[in-house]
Enzyme design. Structure first.
Site, PDB file in Angstrom:
ATOM      1  N   ASN A 195      -0.190   0.113   6.568  1.00 43.19           N
ATOM      2  CA  ASN A 195       1.225  -0.003   6.184  1.00 43.19           C
ATOM      3  C   ASN A 195       1.689   1.321   5.570  1.00 43.19           C
ATOM      4  O   ASN A 195       0.934   2.288   5.523  1.00 43.19           O
ATOM      5  CB  ASN A 195       1.420  -1.176   5.213  1.00 43.19           C
ATOM      6  N   ASP A 235      -3.082  -8.114   4.560  1.00 47.14           N
ATOM      7  CA  ASP A 235      -3.419  -9.533   4.394  1.00 47.14           C
ATOM      8  C   ASP A 235      -4.373 -10.020   5.479  1.00 47.14           C
ATOM      9  O   ASP A 235      -5.001 -11.056   5.324  1.00 47.14           O
ATOM     10  CB  ASP A 235      -2.135 -10.372   4.433  1.00 47.14           C
ATOM     11  N   LYS A 240     -13.714   2.206  22.271  1.00 46.11           N
ATOM     12  CA  LYS A 240     -12.257   2.175  22.451  1.00 46.11           C
ATOM     13  C   LYS A 240     -11.878   1.081  23.451  1.00 46.11           C
ATOM     14  O   LYS A 240     -12.454   1.021  24.551  1.00 46.11           O
ATOM     15  CB  LYS A 240     -11.794   3.550  22.963  1.00 46.11           C
ATOM     16  N   PRO A 273      -9.249 -11.624   1.825  1.00 48.22           N
ATOM     17  CA  PRO A 273      -9.151 -12.282   0.515  1.00 48.22           C
ATOM     18  C   PRO A 273      -7.928 -11.783  -0.249  1.00 48.22           C
ATOM     19  O   PRO A 273      -7.511 -10.636  -0.074  1.00 48.22           O
ATOM     20  CB  PRO A 273     -10.433 -11.854  -0.202  1.00 48.22           C
ATOM     21  N   LYS A 317       4.615 -15.730  -6.889  1.00 49.60           N
ATOM     22  CA  LYS A 317       3.355 -14.954  -6.941  1.00 49.60           C
ATOM     23  C   LYS A 317       2.841 -14.833  -8.379  1.00 49.60           C
ATOM     24  O   LYS A 317       1.635 -14.833  -8.613  1.00 49.60           O
ATOM     25  CB  LYS A 317       3.550 -13.570  -6.310  1.00 49.60           C
ATOM     26  N   LYS A 348      -0.930 -16.314  -8.617  1.00 49.24           N
ATOM     27  CA  LYS A 348      -2.005 -15.339  -8.862  1.00 49.24           C
ATOM     28  C   LYS A 348      -2.384 -15.273 -10.337  1.00 49.24           C
ATOM     29  O   LYS A 348      -3.128 -14.381 -10.742  1.00 49.24           O
ATOM     30  CB  LYS A 348      -1.569 -13.960  -8.338  1.00 49.24           C
TER      31      LYS A 348
HETATM   32  O1  PMT Z   1       2.599   3.314  -2.533  1.00 47.05           O
HETATM   33  P1  PMT Z   1       4.085   3.597  -2.531  1.00 47.05           P
HETATM   34  O2  PMT Z   1       4.531   4.323  -1.283  1.00 47.05           O
HETATM   35  O3  PMT Z   1       4.529   4.293  -3.802  1.00 47.05           O
HETATM   36  O4  PMT Z   1       4.854   2.200  -2.466  1.00 47.05           O
HETATM   37  C1  PMT Z   1       4.813   1.334  -3.563  1.00 47.05           C
HETATM   38  C2  PMT Z   1       4.636  -0.119  -3.124  1.00 47.05           C
HETATM   39  C3  PMT Z   1       5.857  -0.573  -2.336  1.00 47.05           C
HETATM   40  C4  PMT Z   1       3.371  -0.286  -2.268  1.00 47.05           C
HETATM   41  C5  PMT Z   1       4.475  -0.934  -4.456  1.00 47.05           C
HETATM   42  O5  PMT Z   1       5.617  -0.753  -5.248  1.00 47.05           O
HETATM   43  C6  PMT Z   1       4.315  -2.422  -4.183  1.00 47.05           C
HETATM   44  O6  PMT Z   1       5.259  -3.177  -4.079  1.00 47.05           O
HETATM   45  N1  PMT Z   1       3.018  -2.869  -4.080  1.00 47.05           N
HETATM   46  C7  PMT Z   1       2.648  -4.240  -3.692  1.00 47.05           C
HETATM   47  C8  PMT Z   1       2.531  -4.328  -2.187  1.00 47.05           C
HETATM   48  C9  PMT Z   1       2.064  -5.714  -1.741  1.00 47.05           C
HETATM   49  O7  PMT Z   1       1.023  -5.847  -1.158  1.00 47.05           O
HETATM   50  O8  PMT Z   1       2.853  -6.700  -2.113  1.00 47.05           O
HETATM   51  P2  PMT Z   1       2.556  -8.266  -1.794  1.00 47.05           P
HETATM   52  O9  PMT Z   1       3.800  -8.933  -2.245  1.00 47.05           O
HETATM   53  O10 PMT Z   1       2.123  -8.424  -0.394  1.00 47.05           O
HETATM   54  O11 PMT Z   1       1.345  -8.625  -2.741  1.00 47.05           O
HETATM   55  C10 PMT Z   1       1.508  -9.185  -4.030  1.00 47.05           C
HETATM   56  C11 PMT Z   1       0.404  -8.722  -4.954  1.00 47.05           C
HETATM   57  O12 PMT Z   1      -0.858  -9.167  -4.473  1.00 47.05           O
HETATM   58  C12 PMT Z   1       0.282  -7.215  -5.090  1.00 47.05           C
HETATM   59  O13 PMT Z   1      -0.035  -6.920  -6.436  1.00 47.05           O
HETATM   60  C13 PMT Z   1      -0.859  -6.848  -4.147  1.00 47.05           C
HETATM   61  O14 PMT Z   1      -1.578  -5.700  -4.611  1.00 47.05           O
HETATM   62  C14 PMT Z   1      -1.729  -8.096  -4.233  1.00 47.05           C
HETATM   63  N2  PMT Z   1      -2.474  -8.426  -2.990  1.00 47.05           N
HETATM   64  C15 PMT Z   1      -1.855  -8.542  -1.788  1.00 47.05           C
HETATM   65  C16 PMT Z   1      -2.584  -8.892  -0.682  1.00 47.05           C
HETATM   66  C17 PMT Z   1      -3.966  -9.134  -0.809  1.00 47.05           C
HETATM   67  N3  PMT Z   1      -4.713  -9.473   0.242  1.00 47.05           N
HETATM   68  N4  PMT Z   1      -4.545  -9.014  -2.001  1.00 47.05           N
HETATM   69  C18 PMT Z   1      -3.832  -8.685  -3.095  1.00 47.05           C
HETATM   70  O15 PMT Z   1      -4.376  -8.573  -4.200  1.00 47.05           O
END
Ligand code: PMT
Length: 400
Positions: free
Chosen positions: A209, A278, A288, A305, A338, A342
């Site tokens: 991403n 995710d 390949k 996870p 969330k 979490k």
């Molecule tokens: O890195 P930059 O370019 O500065 O951009 C910043 C950002 C947009 C990445 C940052 O500000 C941000 O929003 N980070 C969270 C991105 C994310 O994965 O969001 P989510 O809503 O999908 O996840 C929610 C939370 O769960 C987050 O704290 C994430 O780290 C965590 N997560 C998500 C998926 C996963 N499998 N495990 C997790 O722990």
């Protein structure tokens, strides 16, 4: 406010010298005393009179100038400085500083000073990524020299990439943090996650991403400057680890999961700003994958996870857990869910569709949500957002 503080500002010969004018102006508005030293090349880009007017002091250029009252100028400025700030810092200046070359007013003062040094590099992308510059950068960082930027974007030479001098606001913030360090996180062990993860499809393709790591790195840097002991678990990004921070590099979400879960027990605060994938590909091809002409391609993805959730399940008393929510719709509602699912104490709701917010930008627009309510912040630099998050973490911890 910076009254009583004295910054000696070096301006070198890069086109970003025009931005240095605003840096001086902002420092003066904070009541900071500023002396400007220009290199000869810098004077070809901006007239010394501009800096004299902004700083209210004569500009030093020539080591042998005798127009000033008698003192060994480079030594007196080196002693007077609470901070030496070089903006812009060219590749040439970085190379000289790394080797201890002192052949003009600026480099002699830099060599003589005991004050902290902050560089705001600015140069063409090729010059910035050149092995020689990167080696110089490593030497300077190892020597305790501070760096702000450079940012990525459109450069004056027409290229796009890393090498643009950080905006004056960010440079002044970095200077302020060095001049007036807050030590309110002293004694805390914190872990920050940052950047994207990469999920292999085959030896030449992957899923990822747009996370640049800037948000997480700003959080780690702010914590370090405020006295915390910081571990930064980072996906693949092109940023330098902030000084004094222990970086653990990971590639995939499984590696991030492993790195975080094995360290979470010993942390006082975890801030998860990373954007982990995710899903991962069920079976990574060892060769390949060949396209079948005209045939659609199907990848089977399995769920990764949820690291934040796993940390929430292991949460121990006294720990503060902070997550982010990158959302494109129903931002506050989704972030609130969330926060609960979490078991977080604080969630940073990030509407990644807004200009100046989210992935890759130097600024962010977020709302901090905890169980007492929500606080919407204006557009701020990621470094300022980082300080707001740490302020809120401290409020939550003191209310416990
Ligand atoms: O890195 P930059 O370019 O500065 O951009 C910043 C950002 C947009 C990445 C940052 O500000 C941000 O929003 N980070 C969270 C991105 C994310 O994965 O969001 P989510 O809503 O999908 O996840 C929610 C939370 O769960 C987050 O704290 C994430 O780290 C965590 N997560 C998500 C998926 C996963 N499998 N495990 C997790 O722990």
């Amino acid at each position: 406010m910076l009254s009583g503080k004295h910054v000696v500002m070096g301006v070198t010969g890069g086109i970003a010298a025009y931005k240095a004018c605003e840096v001086v102006s902002r420092l003066k508005k904070l009541h900071c005393e500023v002396d400007v030293i220009m290199t000869e090349n810098a004077t070809r880009l901006v007239a010394p009179l501009t800096f004299e007017t902004l700083s209210g002091r004569p500009v030093c250029i020539d080591t042998f100038s005798r127009t000033e009252s008698w003192d060994v100028k480079h030594i007196s400025l080196a002693h007077k400085a609470d901070l030496m700030l070089i903006a812009p810092a060219t590749a040439n200046l970085m190379a000289k500083l790394s080797c201890g070359i002192a052949d003009d007013m600026l480099t002699t003062t830099l060599l003589a000073t005991k004050a902290p040094i902050l560089l705001a590099p600015a140069m063409n992308t090729g010059m910035w990524t050149a092995e020689a510059t990167q080696e110089n950068l490593r030497r300077l960082l190892n020597r305790g020299i501070h760096i702000v930027g450079p940012d990525s974007g459109f450069l004056a030479c027409g290229d796009t990439g890393a090498g643009r001098m950080s905006e004056p606001e960010a440079v002044v913030e970095a200077a302020q943090a060095l001049l007036l360090p807050r030590r309110d996180l002293e004694g805390l062990r914190v872990l920050v996650t940052a950047g994207p993860t990469v999920e292999r499809i085959d030896p030449v393709r992957y899923l990822t991403n747009d996370s640049s790591g800037k948000m997480g790195y700003a959080i780690a840097e702010a914590a370090r400057l405020r006295g915390a002991s910081v571990t930064l678990v980072s996906g693949p990004v092109s940023l330098q680890a902030p000084q004094g921070v222990e970086r653990v590099s990971v590639i995939s979400t499984m590696e991030l999961y492993q790195a975080v879960t094995e360290r979470c027990e010993m942390q006082d605060v975890l801030v998860q700003a990373a954007a982990p994938a995710d899903f991962r590909v069920e079976t990574v091809a060892t060769q390949k994958i060949k396209k079948q002409a005209g045939q659609p391609m199907t990848l089977t993805l399995v769920e990764n996870p949820d690291i934040a959730k796993a940390v929430g399940e292991r949460k121990r008393p006294g720990q503060t857990l902070v997550g982010f929510a990158a959302e494109t719709q129903n931002v506050l509602e989704n972030a609130g869910k969330k926060l609960e699912s979490k078991r977080l104490d604080l969630i940073v709701a990030n509407d990644v569709t807004m200009p100046g917010a989210g992935f890759g930008t130097d600024t962010n627009i977020v709302t901090l949500i905890d169980r007492n309510g929500a606080k919407a912040l204006p557009k701020l630099s990621k470094r300022q957002v980082a300080d707001e998050i740490w302020d809120q973490v401290l409020r939550l911890r003191s209310a416990e």
